[in-house]
Design an enzyme around this catalytic site. Structure first.
Site, PDB file in Angstrom:
ATOM      1  N   GLU A  33      -7.878  13.543  20.100  1.00  0.00           N
ATOM      2  CA  GLU A  33      -7.335  13.513  18.737  1.00  0.00           C
ATOM      3  C   GLU A  33      -6.114  14.416  18.602  1.00  0.00           C
ATOM      4  O   GLU A  33      -5.135  14.055  17.956  1.00  0.00           O
ATOM      5  CB  GLU A  33      -8.427  13.928  17.732  1.00  0.00           C
ATOM      6  N   TYR A 116      -7.880  15.710   9.115  1.00  0.00           N
ATOM      7  CA  TYR A 116      -8.112  14.503   9.901  1.00  0.00           C
ATOM      8  C   TYR A 116      -8.895  14.813  11.173  1.00  0.00           C
ATOM      9  O   TYR A 116      -9.923  14.168  11.474  1.00  0.00           O
ATOM     10  CB  TYR A 116      -6.801  13.804  10.268  1.00  0.00           C
ATOM     11  N   ASP A 134      -6.402   8.538   8.683  1.00  0.00           N
ATOM     12  CA  ASP A 134      -5.066   8.739   9.228  1.00  0.00           C
ATOM     13  C   ASP A 134      -4.120   7.753   8.537  1.00  0.00           C
ATOM     14  O   ASP A 134      -4.514   7.053   7.588  1.00  0.00           O
ATOM     15  CB  ASP A 134      -5.049   8.579  10.753  1.00  0.00           C
TER      16      ASP A 134
END
Length: 288
Positions: A33, A116, A134
């Site tokens: 990520e 996020y 996102d």
């Protein structure tokens, strides 16, 4: 309305990304990520595999030196992410016995972990049914539910709105992944493939006749330049520093860009960000 068709589509079209492989650890998910922020997935996979082979958990990574980490980061861009990731791993080791936390609030307290990423790790690594929002998810929600183009900055209210779409029967994490995939592959920013979209029958934007963005939305769209920017110059200087095992003189940096003022500004910003250091001789090197 959206759950079953989207999950059926995802079963057929899910990309075989490295970090989606069975057995990927929470550390692997967190790493993917962070690496994927503002960076195309195609550029991330090879580096991710290299890092996982070299540093398979926070404990091994926490022992790495900053210059080693920056060299391994290579050309993924925004190299401050790499140093923040090192801080994050060291805190995971010191505060959490080397285990990546599984709840959003604890993840948010780690260096470099924002809304996020915290929710993505909780959701995709630990199966928590939390909204993961996102730009792709924001765009799908804005079109399918609200019937308009995505514009404006992200807001906390979008977390609440997306949470309302999540199924409560255990399929939430997979649905979240499917929403992101749909935005990346079908409901794209400029050329959405509506005829291939599993949400077409219930999409508010399609029902409204697929209206184009308004003048205010077009005005807010800015093409992010790279060529000729300070960011490009920073990257060129970082290439020099990564490519040398010893400190380099100013002359080695001067040759990478003709504009002395811009070059000096870029170099100073690297020093200020902790991505470069200067020794007593005036030579430059990666942080150690």
């Amino acid at each position: 309305m959206f759950v079953s068709p989207l999950l059926t589509w995802f079963d057929l079209h899910e990309r075989p990304l490295a970090w989606r492989e069975s057995g990927t650890s929470a550390w692997g998910v967190l790493l993917s990520e962070v690496m994927s922020q503002q960076t195309p997935v195609a550029r991330v996979e090879t580096v991710w595999r290299e890092w996982m082979a070299r540093w398979p958990d926070p404990a091994t990574f926490a022992q790495a030196a900053p210059d080693e980490v920056l060299r391994a980061w290579g050309k993924l861009g925004y190299p401050r992410r790499a140093l923040r990731l090192l801080e994050c791993a060291r805190q995971i080791v010191s505060l959490h016995d080397g285990r990546v936390p599984d709840d959003v609030d604890t993840l948010l307290a780690l260096p470099g972990i924002g809304d996020y990423t915290a929710r993505a790790v909780a959701c995709f690594a630990y199966g928590k049914n939390v909204p993961v929002v996102d730009t792709n998810v924001r765009r799908v929600h804005r079109r399918a539910v609200e019937g308009r183009y995505l514009s404006g900055a992200a807001s906390k209210s979008e977390l609440v709105a997306v949470a309302e779409l999540l199924p409560k029967d255990g399929r939430g994490p997979r649905f979240s992944a499917a929403l992101m995939e749909l935005g990346a592959l079908v409901c794209t920013a400029t050329s959405p493939a509506c005829t291939e979209c599993p949400l077409r029958a219930g999409c508010a934007w399609v029902a409204a006749g697929s209206p184009p963005p308004g003048a205010d939305e077009l005005a807010k769209k800015k093409v992010q330049k790279f060529i000729g920017t300070d960011r490009q110059v920073r990257g060129l200087i970082m290439d020099v520093l990564r490519g040398s095992d010893v400190a380099v003189p100013q002359a080695a940096i001067d040759v990478v860009w003709p504009d002395g003022t811009q070059r000096s500004r870029a170099l100073y910003s690297l020093l200020e960000d902790g991505l470069a250091e200067q020794d007593d001789r005036g030579y430059f090197h990666l942080p150690r």
